[in-house]
Design an enzyme around this catalytic site. Structure first.
Site, PDB file in Angstrom:
ATOM      1  N   GLY A  12       0.790  -1.228   0.000  1.00 46.35           N
ATOM      2  CA  GLY A  12       0.000   0.000   0.000  1.00 46.35           C
ATOM      3  C   GLY A  12       0.821   1.277   0.000  1.00 46.35           C
ATOM      4  O   GLY A  12       0.336   2.336   0.407  1.00 46.35           O
ATOM      5  N   MET A  90      -4.145  -6.749  -6.767  1.00 45.32           N
ATOM      6  CA  MET A  90      -3.643  -7.816  -7.619  1.00 45.32           C
ATOM      7  C   MET A  90      -4.720  -8.849  -7.986  1.00 45.32           C
ATOM      8  O   MET A  90      -4.423 -10.030  -8.144  1.00 45.32           O
ATOM      9  CB  MET A  90      -2.448  -8.503  -6.950  1.00 45.32           C
ATOM     10  CG  MET A  90      -1.299  -7.539  -6.633  1.00 45.32           C
ATOM     11  SD  MET A  90      -0.724  -6.544  -8.036  1.00 45.32           S
ATOM     12  CE  MET A  90       0.387  -7.704  -8.821  1.00 45.32           C
ATOM     13  N   HIS A 109       0.628   0.615 -13.179  1.00 47.06           N
ATOM     14  CA  HIS A 109       1.276  -0.635 -13.581  1.00 47.06           C
ATOM     15  C   HIS A 109       2.780  -0.369 -13.689  1.00 47.06           C
ATOM     16  O   HIS A 109       3.189   0.650 -14.264  1.00 47.06           O
ATOM     17  CB  HIS A 109       0.718  -1.121 -14.921  1.00 47.06           C
ATOM     18  CG  HIS A 109       1.317  -2.423 -15.361  1.00 47.06           C
ATOM     19  ND1 HIS A 109       0.966  -3.618 -14.774  1.00 47.06           N
ATOM     20  CD2 HIS A 109       2.256  -2.708 -16.288  1.00 47.06           C
ATOM     21  CE1 HIS A 109       1.671  -4.596 -15.333  1.00 47.06           C
ATOM     22  NE2 HIS A 109       2.455  -4.068 -16.261  1.00 47.06           N
TER      23      HIS A 109
HETATM   24  C1  GAR Z   1       3.404  -1.278  -7.470  1.00 44.10           C
HETATM   25  O1  GAR Z   1       4.695  -1.394  -8.025  1.00 44.10           O
HETATM   26  C2  GAR Z   1       2.371  -1.300  -8.567  1.00 44.10           C
HETATM   27  O2  GAR Z   1       2.795  -0.679  -9.750  1.00 44.10           O
HETATM   28  C3  GAR Z   1       2.189  -2.772  -8.779  1.00 44.10           C
HETATM   29  O3  GAR Z   1       2.229  -3.344  -7.496  1.00 44.10           O
HETATM   30  C4  GAR Z   1       3.046  -2.527  -6.661  1.00 44.10           C
HETATM   31  C5  GAR Z   1       2.233  -2.192  -5.424  1.00 44.10           C
HETATM   32  O4  GAR Z   1       3.016  -1.554  -4.459  1.00 44.10           O
HETATM   33  N1  GAR Z   1       0.947  -3.039  -9.452  1.00 44.10           N
HETATM   34  C6  GAR Z   1       0.787  -4.015 -10.344  1.00 44.10           C
HETATM   35  O5  GAR Z   1       1.665  -4.791 -10.639  1.00 44.10           O
HETATM   36  C7  GAR Z   1      -0.608  -4.082 -10.947  1.00 44.10           C
HETATM   37  N2  GAR Z   1      -0.570  -4.772 -12.203  1.00 44.10           N
HETATM   38  P1  GAR Z   1       2.310  -0.858  -3.235  1.00 44.10           P
HETATM   39  O6  GAR Z   1       1.324  -1.861  -2.652  1.00 44.10           O
HETATM   40  O7  GAR Z   1       3.433  -0.576  -2.269  1.00 44.10           O
HETATM   41  O8  GAR Z   1       1.642   0.379  -3.725  1.00 44.10           O
END
Ligand code: GAR
Length: 207
Positions: A12, A90, A109
């Site tokens: 998050g 996700m 993304h």
């Molecule tokens: C981030 O790097 C985001 O871009 C990726 O998950 C991570 C979440 O980090 N999202 C995806 O891969 C969606 N396809 P966070 O929970 O620390 O924000």
């Protein structure tokens, strides 16, 4: 005042960056809720500490994707969202769900879309010999990791990078990119024409 609802699955950190930007930049908006499909998502603690409503809807408790989507949509609607922010959420969302929130739902993304949709983006960028990597914020459409591009951030891929090192470099930029893009959505600053998003006042969408 607009209602923002943020969906997370894990750390998050993007959610946190958006919560902080909303407060420090005085957006005409509030974070109405943070929803997670995982009770163990570390980001839930930060949201609670900020006094933000949190709801967990465990996808494993549902027999089908449609049943999960329906409960998620019902919960989302209860917060009257003007903007739905997928921040490391996700789960693949079904067509009906996406259509319901289309135009007001955004995603980040960790690649320069349309390259490297899906998982393991950093590893794939390194293996492809890319010299640039980055992240993309886009409006969500039914095809996963597609949809009109709102803004992108670019970082170099450096010799010796591992997926973890490159991922950390990209994530640090996401924390600038995503709040900027969501702030534009909240402020009604974006125009969509033939699948191309432009900023009404010509601000650079390359962050
Ligand atoms: C981030 O790097 C985001 O871009 C990726 O998950 C991570 C979440 O980090 N999202 C995806 O891969 C969606 N396809 P966070 O929970 O620390 O924000």
């Amino acid at each position: 005042m607009k209602n923002i609802v943020i969906l997370i699955s894990g750390q998050g950190s993007n959610m946190e960056a958006i919560v902080r930007a909303c407060a420090s930049e005085g957006w005409d908006a509030r974070i109405a809720a943070v929803l997670s499909n995982r009770a163990a998502a570390p980001g839930l603690a930060f949201a609670s500490e900020q006094g933000i409503a949190t709801v967990v809807i465990e996808h494993t408790a549902f027999d089908s994707r449609a049943a999960f989507d329906a409960e998620l949509a019902r919960t989302l609607e209860s917060f009257a969202p003007d903007v739905v922010v997928l921040a490391g959420f996700m789960r693949i969302l079904g067509d009906a769900f996406v259509r319901r929130f289309e135009g007001r739902m955004v995603n980040v993304h960790p690649s320069l879309l349309p390259a490297f949709t899906g998982l393991h983006t950093h590893q794939r960028a390194i293996e492809a010999g890319c010299k640039l990597a980055g992240a993309t914020v886009h409006f969500v459409t039914p095809t996963v990791d597609h949809g009109p591009i709102i803004a992108q951030a670019v970082v170099p891929v450096l010799p010796g990078d591992t997926p973890q090192v490159l991922g950390a470099r990209v994530l640090a930029r996401e924390h600038v990119l995503y709040p900027r893009a969501v702030g534009w959505v909240v402020a009604g600053m974006l125009r969509l024409n033939d699948g191309v998003v432009t900023h009404a006042q010509g601000e650079s969408q390359l962050i």
